[in-house]
Design an enzyme around this catalytic site. Sequence first.
Site, PDB file in Angstrom:
ATOM      1  N   ASN A  89       0.813  -1.227   0.000  1.00 27.83           N
ATOM      2  CA  ASN A  89       0.000   0.000   0.000  1.00 27.83           C
ATOM      3  C   ASN A  89       0.845   1.276   0.000  1.00 27.83           C
ATOM      4  OD1 ASN A  89       0.688  -0.322   2.667  1.00 27.83           O
ATOM      5  ND2 ASN A  89      -1.380  -0.913   3.320  1.00 27.83           N
ATOM      6  N   THR A  96       1.905  -8.296  -1.061  1.00 26.26           N
ATOM      7  CA  THR A  96       2.281  -8.238   0.350  1.00 26.26           C
ATOM      8  C   THR A  96       1.853  -9.517   1.034  1.00 26.26           C
ATOM      9  OG1 THR A  96       1.895  -7.232   2.509  1.00 26.26           O
ATOM     10  CG2 THR A  96       0.166  -6.902   0.905  1.00 26.26           C
ATOM     11  N   ASP A 107       1.190  -9.596   4.010  1.00 22.61           N
ATOM     12  CA  ASP A 107       0.289  -9.181   5.092  1.00 22.61           C
ATOM     13  C   ASP A 107      -1.184  -9.225   4.686  1.00 22.61           C
ATOM     14  OD1 ASP A 107       2.397  -8.760   6.810  1.00 22.61           O
ATOM     15  OD2 ASP A 107       2.666  -6.682   6.176  1.00 22.61           O
ATOM     16  N   MET A 138       4.276 -12.975  11.460  1.00 26.16           N
ATOM     17  CA  MET A 138       4.331 -11.594  10.970  1.00 26.16           C
ATOM     18  C   MET A 138       2.943 -10.958  10.855  1.00 26.16           C
ATOM     19  SD  MET A 138       7.334 -11.512   8.099  1.00 26.16           S
ATOM     20  CE  MET A 138       9.046 -11.214   8.533  1.00 26.16           C
ATOM     21  N   GLY A 139       2.918  -9.647  10.885  1.00 29.11           N
ATOM     22  CA  GLY A 139       1.673  -8.875  10.792  1.00 29.11           C
ATOM     23  C   GLY A 139       1.645  -7.811  11.877  1.00 29.11           C
ATOM     24  N   ARG A 140       2.037  -6.589  11.529  1.00 26.98           N
ATOM     25  CA  ARG A 140       2.135  -5.544  12.553  1.00 26.98           C
ATOM     26  C   ARG A 140       0.762  -4.999  12.936  1.00 26.98           C
ATOM     27  NH1 ARG A 140       7.329  -3.994  13.759  1.00 26.98           N
ATOM     28  NH2 ARG A 140       8.826  -4.745  12.239  1.00 26.98           N
ATOM     29  N   GLN A 182       8.841 -16.759   6.572  1.00 23.67           N
ATOM     30  CA  GLN A 182       7.435 -16.619   6.152  1.00 23.67           C
ATOM     31  C   GLN A 182       7.309 -15.962   4.788  1.00 23.67           C
ATOM     32  OE1 GLN A 182       5.043 -15.066   9.789  1.00 23.67           O
ATOM     33  NE2 GLN A 182       7.196 -14.846  10.237  1.00 23.67           N
ATOM     34  N   ARG A 183       8.219 -15.077   4.492  1.00 26.37           N
ATOM     35  CA  ARG A 183       8.071 -14.345   3.234  1.00 26.37           C
ATOM     36  C   ARG A 183       9.044 -14.795   2.155  1.00 26.37           C
ATOM     37  NH1 ARG A 183      10.486  -8.650   5.584  1.00 26.37           N
ATOM     38  NH2 ARG A 183      12.662  -9.097   5.114  1.00 26.37           N
TER      39      ARG A 183
END
Lengths: 444, 444
Positions: free
Chosen positions: A152, A180, A182, A226-228, A332-333
């Site tokens: 984004n 992403t 996320d 992950m994931g803020r 994870q990514r």
Amino acid sequence: MGYNRRKRFFGSIFRIKATPHKLCAVLPKKLLCCKKGDYCMNIAVAQSGGPTCAINASLVGVFRESLKEPAIDAIFGSVNGVEGIIQDHLIDLKTMIRTNEDMELLRQTPSTVLGSCRYKLPDFHEDSSVYEKIAAVLKRRKIGAFFYIGGNDSMDTVQKLSAYFKEIDLDVKVIGIPKTIDNDLCITDHTPGFGSAAKYVATTMQEIIRDSSVYSIPSVTIVEIMGRHAGWLTASSAVLHAYGEPAPHLVYVPETHFSAERFLHDVEQEMAKHKAVIVAVSEGVSVPEGVQSGLVDNFGHKYLSGIGKYLEQLVRDTFGCKVRSIELNVMQRCSSHLSSKTDIDEAEQIGAAGVQTALRGETGRVMIFRRIHNKPYTITMEPADASQIANREKFLPREFLTPAGNNISDEAMAYFLPLIQGELDLVMRGGIPVHFTIQESVLK
Amino acid sequence: MGYNRRKRFFGSIFRIKATPHKLCAVLPKKLLCCKKGDYCMNIAVAQSGGPTCAINASLVGVFRESLKEPAIDAIFGSVNGVEGIIQDHLIDLKTMIRTNEDMELLRQTPSTVLGSCRYKLPDFHEDSSVYEKIAAVLKRRKIGAFFYIGGNDSMDTVQKLSAYFKEIDLDVKVIGIPKTIDNDLCITDHTPGFGSAAKYVATTMQEIIRDSSVYSIPSVTIVEIMGRHAGWLTASSAVLHAYGEPAPHLVYVPETHFSAERFLHDVEQEMAKHKAVIVAVSEGVSVPEGVQSGLVDNFGHKYLSGIGKYLEQLVRDTFGCKVRSIELNVMQRCSSHLSSKTDIDEAEQIGAAGVQTALRGETGRVMIFRRIHNKPYTITMEPADASQIANREKFLPREFLTPAGNNISDEAMAYFLPLIQGELDLVMRGGIPVHFTIQESVLK
């Protein structure tokens, strides 16, 4: 695919004052490589933001689709995102990606082969100097369309650049290709990169469950995911429930308020039912003020440890049982050895659809997925306004959580499951997946 | 395989006073299920120590080979290692593992399906009470051979039990089947479980290298790999060099003295050559006294952080550059979705060879691999005395390290590469590998 290739409209593209294509100059008129008019254009593509397993597949999508289009001549890769455009650091991708095999390898290579950046453009009304540099490079390189693969933040670049080009009447189409892990982009059903990350998280969670249940003593295992701000990836670890796995027994996401007391109560309840309790927690779950920054090393430096380590210590202090925390970290990514074929294929397709959107004359648009059915899983791709996506986040809907807010509902499964389906037929060499790379010296 | 099945010797096995096999009682003499004599025996198998991706394949090896042997009747799985024998917590594996498909799924399931333990037997000359319990259970269950799948601690159990049974003249053969991701068992060329862990480490290292090199600014990435005393697994991350990957640029193992000053000097040198410096470090590399225990959380508790976090902070303080550390954690030992087929096949074969060793009448033996050739990769399996293996460790040879001691030599590649070859044809369901499990209630 709901994408209608017959509706292409080439008109606006050919207003670009590009040099004739090399072949156009020598071929008879009816064999001209460009379908309408005398001029071809070049395009540029760049990758931005954090790595995923699918960004390179989107690059392949843009590249492969552009190869098929007689209207497109050179395909430039911009090194390190929009920074490469600013610095005129563009590489001719046709000299780098030469064969179908190269494209297959690129599809299975994680991260951004062209490099990335986290560059935020200023408001051009306040400071247009960098925009002028960009416009000069694009003009000099005869670039008619710029494709930006990113999240984004990157869609902010798409929005600003397209608005600036309209302002100065420069006919360069700017199209955003989402990515992403996320999954927190608005409007689109999901984002390329998320399905592969979710597949890795769910598979690894299942393996951690096996690993955690071997001893006879009670234990708690905390997996930090992950994931803020959004809990999509953490929630995806619960797809195992769809296959009868009771774990993860507790799931905490940033969308719900976190209370340490409530957490300990939850853990106690689960310990009464299960020998090995498994907890999934988003890195973005907030802990009491000052807890994390309270950790110091022997030099007195602040020690920024994650929520997983904090909860581990909390469980140890409270229950005195065997407890450990595991951070899935960048795996994870970047674990493309376990990509979702659905994700990689879609990432390529949405890159290709982006090319067609530019050729239709659209700009300031971001490609999105729209889900038509879950069974059979059916999506369409279409463009949306970058302004609807840039700088916004999409959160896990409340109905994806159980009423207690400490696990994932069955309703969420229908959403997650199609995205993790299928595996790539990996090209291996000597036991290791083969990656496509560009020489470090070229990228410098 | 150098294993000669014709040399089997069944004699001693049939001294066991077992009940006649059910079929033996009704079938005519020449159709007796037992080849020699009137009696069959039961066997028991257990798993011990830390999980790996290959322990269950060794269980399949023992199970499948035993099914083929008319001399063997019931196949008992002991729950939670030798603790299951002590507590007579044995389960009939034939009622659990029913089909070839079950065996295939078990081969792709990480960790110990029967549970594990870290139980150390006392010296039976000093305290024989637990030995008497074990002997009573084995006699009552008519068990003629016990197979213990484990590491060097578990081989201590093999040695002690076999010695005790000789002492009391109980004819139960005790055979050790090696396993450990650490690869630190003596005598054997390598251990089942190591190849899969090494394949995971090398593949993940390659992915981390891609992930770490996307930005234009200099960075240091530190990857912490398992291995408390021996650096085998950390060293295996360097097999990428064999495919032209310059990273990992630095590799530190417990076998060499670690100096923080030397480390910083090494990092500085590599930063001059590479934008993104990648460091592999064993968890067992020792840091200056008190450094780790100096970390405290806000409750004043000691915070045992690993070498990776310590080196991360050291680099940050010294160079002020972008730096991060990644702990591969339990994923190294449980990522069976990325097993080495060579490893899984060998783990099954060495389990089967253990059964034949028991049937030949041997006891107090541990099965080992002997490497005959590297090209083509050829091994044999044979038994060795448990006393040669128990409680001992094998370290990385000096010639596997570069002269400076901060990377892995080319010589090591010939050793590592064959062990990571091949991939399992995984059975997937809905995007996730299928695991074989035994109900929690059965294991309680």
